[in-house]
Design a protein around this motif. Structure first.
Motif, short mmCIF file in Angstrom:
data_model
loop_
_atom_site.label_atom_id
_atom_site.label_comp_id
_atom_site.label_asym_id
_atom_site.label_seq_id
_atom_site.Cartn_x
_atom_site.Cartn_y
_atom_site.Cartn_z
N MET A 175 30.67 40.12 45.38
CA MET A 175 31.88 39.35 45.69
C MET A 175 31.58 37.86 45.94
SD MET A 175 34.21 41.54 45.24
CE MET A 175 35.61 40.57 45.77
N ARG B 77 30.09 35.28 44.43
CA ARG B 77 29.55 34.89 43.13
C ARG B 77 29.20 33.41 43.08
NH1 ARG B 77 32.45 38.29 38.59
NH2 ARG B 77 31.84 36.49 37.36
N TRP C 76 31.66 45.31 45.78
CA TRP C 76 32.73 46.26 45.48
C TRP C 76 32.12 47.30 44.55
CZ3 TRP C 76 37.64 45.21 47.49
CH2 TRP C 76 38.62 46.17 47.19
N VAL D 233 40.49 35.64 45.99
CA VAL D 233 40.77 36.91 45.31
C VAL D 233 41.97 37.59 45.94
CG1 VAL D 233 39.85 39.22 44.82
CG2 VAL D 233 38.31 37.25 44.76
N HIS E 8 42.19 36.69 40.27
CA HIS E 8 41.15 35.75 40.72
C HIS E 8 41.19 34.47 39.89
CE1 HIS E 8 38.51 36.67 37.31
NE2 HIS E 8 38.67 37.95 37.56
N TYR F 136 38.50 35.33 50.58
CA TYR F 136 38.19 33.94 50.26
C TYR F 136 36.79 33.58 50.72
CZ TYR F 136 39.04 32.94 55.18
OH TYR F 136 38.98 32.93 56.54
N PHE G 149 41.55 42.73 40.31
CA PHE G 149 41.97 41.63 41.17
C PHE G 149 42.78 40.61 40.39
CE2 PHE G 149 37.38 42.28 42.74
CZ PHE G 149 37.73 43.20 43.71
N TYR H 42 35.39 34.30 42.22
CA TYR H 42 35.89 35.07 43.35
C TYR H 42 35.98 34.24 44.63
CZ TYR H 42 35.24 39.53 40.82
OH TYR H 42 35.32 40.58 39.94
N CYS I 266 40.74 42.12 35.00
CA CYS I 266 41.56 41.47 36.02
C CYS I 266 42.57 40.52 35.37
CB CYS I 266 40.67 40.66 36.97
SG CYS I 266 39.54 41.67 37.94
N THR J 119 38.73 38.41 30.96
CA THR J 119 38.14 39.00 32.17
C THR J 119 37.63 40.40 31.81
OG1 THR J 119 40.14 40.13 32.94
CG2 THR J 119 39.89 37.79 33.55
N GLU K 178 30.12 45.22 41.98
CA GLU K 178 30.44 43.80 41.80
C GLU K 178 29.87 43.07 43.01
OE1 GLU K 178 32.62 41.87 39.76
OE2 GLU K 178 33.15 43.50 38.41
#
Length: 178
Positions: free
Chosen positions: A111, A113, A87, A121, A142, A64, A140, A118, A154, A151, A109
């Protein structure tokens, strides 16, 4: 989502007929619309194919953004997303499908953002043990974009439902995607 003192141990996700990137997340007798990967649900996930992997996945933990709200209520292990968290999604890198600290040269990625997808997540154990290079990374649950647009693979649902879901999940909860 209804509130209950009993935690949720299973989440079911299914594609809606005629809409490969739209689905329903079912828990406790209720259904909620979700966005799926642009390629729909598919059992043979490959890196970059835009498909949501079919199968049963354990919810490992919650990540979070502490700068965008308090630590969510959850029984899951939880960790704040910090500046520099990423990630790795580069199959050629030894850190493939693992959290990394940025910057790194490998594809990854970010995280933390700007678009808030995100901010909360749920990390799934897809392609974790064993980890197979090229079989998909960063899968994920999300927050969804407005309109539940597709997505990259995800499952995404509106933020209020995601927050309520996180609060009700038991440790070891499973997500069944089909």
């Amino acid at each position: 989502m209804p509130h209950s003192s009993v935690g949720i141990s299973r989440i079911d996700v299914r594609r809606l007929p005629g809409a490969p990137h739209r689905g329903l997340l079912r828990i406790a007798g209720r259904a909620f619309p979700v966005a799926l990967g642009r390629g729909g649900i598919f059992p043979d996930k490959r890196e970059g194919d835009g498909r949501t992997p079919a199968g049963m996945w354990r919810v490992e933990r919650l990540l979070y953004r502490p700068d965008r709200g308090p630590r969510p209520a959850t029984a899951l292990p939880a960790r704040p997303i910090q500046a520099g968290d990423g990630w790795c999604d580069d199959p050629a890198d030894r850190r493939y499908n693992r959290p990394v600290h940025l910057p790194i040269a490998a594809s990854h990625e970010v995280m933390r953002r700007d678009d808030a997808l995100y901010d909360l997540v749920l990390v799934l154990d897809h392609n974790q043990r064993p980890r197979v290079k090229g079989r998909g990374s960063a899968v994920f649950i999300h927050a969804a974009r407005p309109g539940l647009t597709p997505t990259e693979g995800c499952v995404a649902l509106p933020r209020p439902e995601l927050r309520r879901l996180a609060a009700r999940l038991k440790r070891g909860a499973r997500v069944v995607v089909r």
